[in-house]
Design an enzyme around this catalytic site. Structure first.
Site, PDB file in Angstrom:
ATOM      1  CG  HIS A   1     -63.584 -29.498 -82.869  1.00 21.89           C
ATOM      2  ND1 HIS A   1     -64.485 -28.904 -82.021  1.00 21.89           N
ATOM      3  CD2 HIS A   1     -62.888 -28.466 -83.427  1.00 21.89           C
ATOM      4  CE1 HIS A   1     -64.349 -27.577 -82.075  1.00 21.89           C
ATOM      5  NE2 HIS A   1     -63.383 -27.288 -82.912  1.00 21.89           N
TER       6      HIS A   1
ATOM      7  CG  HIS B   1     -59.436 -24.173 -82.598  1.00 27.44           C
ATOM      8  ND1 HIS B   1     -59.671 -23.420 -83.738  1.00 27.44           N
ATOM      9  CD2 HIS B   1     -60.505 -25.007 -82.492  1.00 27.44           C
ATOM     10  CE1 HIS B   1     -60.824 -23.787 -84.287  1.00 27.44           C
ATOM     11  NE2 HIS B   1     -61.356 -24.756 -83.552  1.00 27.44           N
TER      12      HIS B   1
ATOM     13  CD  GLU C   1     -63.449 -25.543 -86.939  1.00 27.60           C
ATOM     14  OE1 GLU C   1     -63.378 -25.903 -85.743  1.00 27.60           O
ATOM     15  OE2 GLU C   1     -63.741 -24.378 -87.285  1.00 27.60           O
TER      16      GLU C   1
END
Lengths: 146, 146
Positions: free
Chosen positions: A89, A8, A138
């Site tokens: 992010h 994502h 991440e």
């Protein structure tokens, strides 16, 4: 380490409700998950599903909408600098989170805090944007199919 | 309009060569395209391929690396504010670019310039980030399979 799926991209917003309306009404999103709180990370999140290369909705890279939760939310600073919200992010999948953590540690990358459970229920950690070509990154373990 | 595939996310960099080394050596990318110039847009670009949900590399959302080309490159301002580089835009696919342009015009969204040929050889246009929840948004027509 092999580059995993782009699970994502995280998009910060002052209001998940406004963002969901935007993705549905302006961008034509058909599937959006229910928002939920992640108190350990100081955020409220939900996911907008996108189609993959053959058009299957929910198989493409998701948009993670993140709204501040609590006064100390780590995204308040981002929203102060970017009042309209925006890209916050990127999140890549790995098959083994401990192996990935050791890999980035071995390269001298700064890891932001301990490995913890992320929005998809699998272990995650974040890497410092200054060590990652300007991108808060991440790393998450791929969810196992049930 | 239906939300299309997230074709790529655009990542600005001072040096495509440095970014390619980063994606290969730090992130473990296996496939990166050759860089090429897009003089009409004032950028040099290349694509990092990522795997999709079943692990097929090249079927996932790509990372478009963009480096300034020429003194008037539109990404020089972004790099002045973000010297390490970082996330610059998002790009969604549509089946019909003219229909999509009319859709966004009808919603009163600011379109940045004419529809033109993008990095994948299909027509594209950009939408103003202030009208798109803080995200510079590219709309591209899905490439046809040959």
């Amino acid at each position: 380490m092999k580059l995993g799926r782009l699970n994502h991209i995280g998009v910060a917003t002052r209001s998940i409700a406004d963002s969901v309306a935007y993705y549905r009404e302006t961008m034509g999103a058909e599937q959006v998950t229910q928002p939920f709180d992640l108190p350990a990370q100081g955020v409220k999140v939900c996911f907008v599903d996108t189609p993959d290369a053959v058009g299957e909705v929910g198989k493409g890279t998701q948009i993670e909408l993140i709204e501040p939760l609590g006064e100390d939310s780590p995204i308040r600073g981002f929203l102060a600098k970017n009042p309209a919200g925006g890209q916050h992010h990127v999140c890549y999948e790995v098959t083994d989170i401990a192996e990935a953590r050791a890999w980035f540690e071995g390269l001298g990358k700064r890891i932001l805090g301990p490995t913890r459970v992320g929005a998809h229920g699998t272990p995650i950690f974040f890497l410092h944007p200054k060590d990652m070509m300007g991108q808060l990154t991440e790393i998450m373990e791929t969810p196992r199919e049930h």
